[in-house]
Design an enzyme around this catalytic site. Structure first.
Site, PDB file in Angstrom:
ATOM      1  N   CYS A 108       0.959  -1.316   0.087  1.00 40.25           N
ATOM      2  CA  CYS A 108      -0.022  -0.116  -0.130  1.00 40.25           C
ATOM      3  C   CYS A 108       0.806   1.193  -0.087  1.00 40.25           C
ATOM      4  O   CYS A 108       0.244   2.255  -0.567  1.00 40.25           O
ATOM      5  CB  CYS A 108      -0.983   0.048   1.282  1.00 40.25           C
ATOM      6  N   ASP A 111       6.801  -9.863 -21.592  1.00 39.25           N
ATOM      7  CA  ASP A 111       6.222 -10.880 -21.043  1.00 39.25           C
ATOM      8  C   ASP A 111       4.938 -10.795 -20.268  1.00 39.25           C
ATOM      9  O   ASP A 111       3.776 -11.140 -20.226  1.00 39.25           O
ATOM     10  CB  ASP A 111       7.251 -12.219 -20.202  1.00 39.25           C
ATOM     11  N   CYS A 122      -6.556  -3.734   3.005  1.00 36.23           N
ATOM     12  CA  CYS A 122      -5.859  -4.146   4.104  1.00 36.23           C
ATOM     13  C   CYS A 122      -7.124  -4.037   5.302  1.00 36.23           C
ATOM     14  O   CYS A 122      -8.112  -3.446   5.027  1.00 36.23           O
ATOM     15  CB  CYS A 122      -4.752  -3.330   4.380  1.00 36.23           C
ATOM     16  N   CYS A 132      -9.295  -0.690   6.422  1.00 41.30           N
ATOM     17  CA  CYS A 132      -8.820   0.559   5.297  1.00 41.30           C
ATOM     18  C   CYS A 132     -10.219   1.256   5.158  1.00 41.30           C
ATOM     19  O   CYS A 132     -11.113   0.564   4.555  1.00 41.30           O
ATOM     20  CB  CYS A 132      -8.380  -0.078   3.954  1.00 41.30           C
ATOM     21  N   CYS A 155      -8.473   3.665  -2.669  1.00 41.70           N
ATOM     22  CA  CYS A 155      -7.664   2.535  -2.399  1.00 41.70           C
ATOM     23  C   CYS A 155      -8.568   1.297  -3.380  1.00 41.70           C
ATOM     24  O   CYS A 155      -9.836   1.039  -3.107  1.00 41.70           O
ATOM     25  CB  CYS A 155      -7.546   2.014  -0.937  1.00 41.70           C
TER      26      CYS A 155
END
Length: 383
Positions: free
Chosen positions: A158, A347, A367, A370, A375
């Site tokens: 985070c 890749d 999380c 949170c 987020c």
């Protein structure tokens, strides 16, 4: 009906024709290379630190006026010392290397994936130029339609990828670009096999610099940027993902005929709060005290050289290792211009675009407790 062999031959010919056609000026797919960045010139150090310490995702002080005042005080104290460090290494090379990697990545993608071409890589730094809003403005001016937010941190935290993604969505909204690009994310890649191969190559390069008779005595110390323990306690997966990379590297290392003891340590702590341990500094002191004379430090969460590798490991830790009695101290170069690393980038982007996925499954897992509004968002998803 066209015979199968002729049909596949015709398809391959058509694909080559597309891949070798002259690139048009307007890029269709933008690859947004996201990282913290660093002062290319030492005179940019104050602004870099100011953005860093005002970021509530990495330095959690609640934001607002308290964070601004505290950040101003910290930056005023730290700037002279940190600027001297950047002067010693000639400024951060992270922009130079990221631009170079991006150019090689876009060229290879144009050749190998014409259906999403032309591609263009955009450097997008959190705390140094080009900043997020600068990258977005350039993308819009170029006419980009499809955008891949590509974290250059192999491991999610985070405090790093999370902060960069949050800033991306804030700036998209602030600039009124919600409908301008179709987005998807490459948010972590700790076990990408070509990435692992690139790191092993760097390890073998440095191992060869030890005397042949002493190579078996080398202790490998993987050194990752540390994080505050309160970040770990919230369920941030960074420590787990770094550990998984180290385990995979040592398994690869042994298949190549190498047998060495290894440790994982953590560097670059800031402030007085508890951070992840053991620290790289204390690890080197302890190894020296136990009589270890040969140590190879492998920066594991850093893909490109910058101040944490060139100054902290290359100068500070080298001096501390010598004081601890470690007579043969070496550290691996960043992946920088590694051809194997460019293969890894190609890749990762190719697999991502082919998958039709917007992001990893884990990206949706916040999380514990949170409450941050930006987020784990994605605006205008591609799929």
């Amino acid at each position: 009906r066209m015979p199968n062999t002729l049909m596949w031959s015709s398809m391959r010919t058509l694909r080559r024709a597309f891949s070798t056609a002259p690139a048009v000026s307007k890029p269709k797919t933008g690859i947004v290379m996201m990282n913290m960045g660093g002062p290319s010139h030492p005179s940019e150090t104050r602004d870099f630190l100011s953005r860093l310490f005002n970021d509530n995702d990495i330095i959690e002080m609640g934001g607002g006026i308290f964070q601004k005042l505290t950040a101003r005080f910290i930056v005023a104290r730290r700037t002279p010392r940190i600027q001297k460090q950047y002067e010693e290494i000639g400024g951060s090379p992270i922009r130079k290397w990221t631009e170079s990697q991006g150019e090689m990545l876009a060229k290879r993608l144009d050749e190998e994936r014409p259906e999403s071409a032309p591609h263009k890589a955009y450097v997008c730094f959190r705390y140094a130029h080009p900043l997020t809003e600068e990258a977005l403005t350039e993308m819009k001016a170029d006419g980009v339609e499809r955008a891949v937010a590509f974290s250059q941190f192999p491991h999610w935290s985070c405090t790093t990828t999370g902060s960069s993604m949050n800033e991306l969505w804030r700036q998209v909204k602030s600039l009124g670009m919600e409908g301008d690009f179709k987005w998807s994310l490459i948010d972590r890649w700790p076990l990408n096999t070509k990435f692992l191969d690139a790191v092993v190559e760097r390890m073998e390069e440095k191992l060869s610099e030890f005397d042949e008779q002493s190579r078996s005595k080398v202790t490998i110390v993987f050194s990752a940027h540390s994080v505050p323990m309160k970040v770990v306690a919230k369920g941030d997966v960074y420590v787990n993902e770094v550990s998984a990379t180290c385990k995979a590297l040592m398994e690869r290392w042994e298949t190549r005929g190498h047998k060495h003891r290894h440790m994982l340590a953590w560097q670059s702590k800031v402030g007085y709060m508890p951070w992840m341990v053991p620290s790289t500094e204390n690890t080197l002191k302890a190894l020296g005290k136990k009589g270890n004379k040969h140590v190879l430090v492998v920066p594991i969460a850093f893909t490109t050289d910058h101040i944490e590798t060139l100054y902290e490991i290359g100068i500070e830790y080298a001096e501390e290792a010598e004081e601890a009695g470690i007579t043969h101290f070496k550290y691996t170069q960043g992946l920088n211009g590694s051809a194997k690393f460019v293969e890894a980038l190609v890749d990762l982007v190719t697999d991502h675009l082919d998958s039709g996925k917007n992001h990893s499954v884990q990206y949706g897992q916040k999380c514990l407790n949170c409450q941050k509004p930006m987020c784990r968002q994605i605006i205008n998803p591609a799929n």
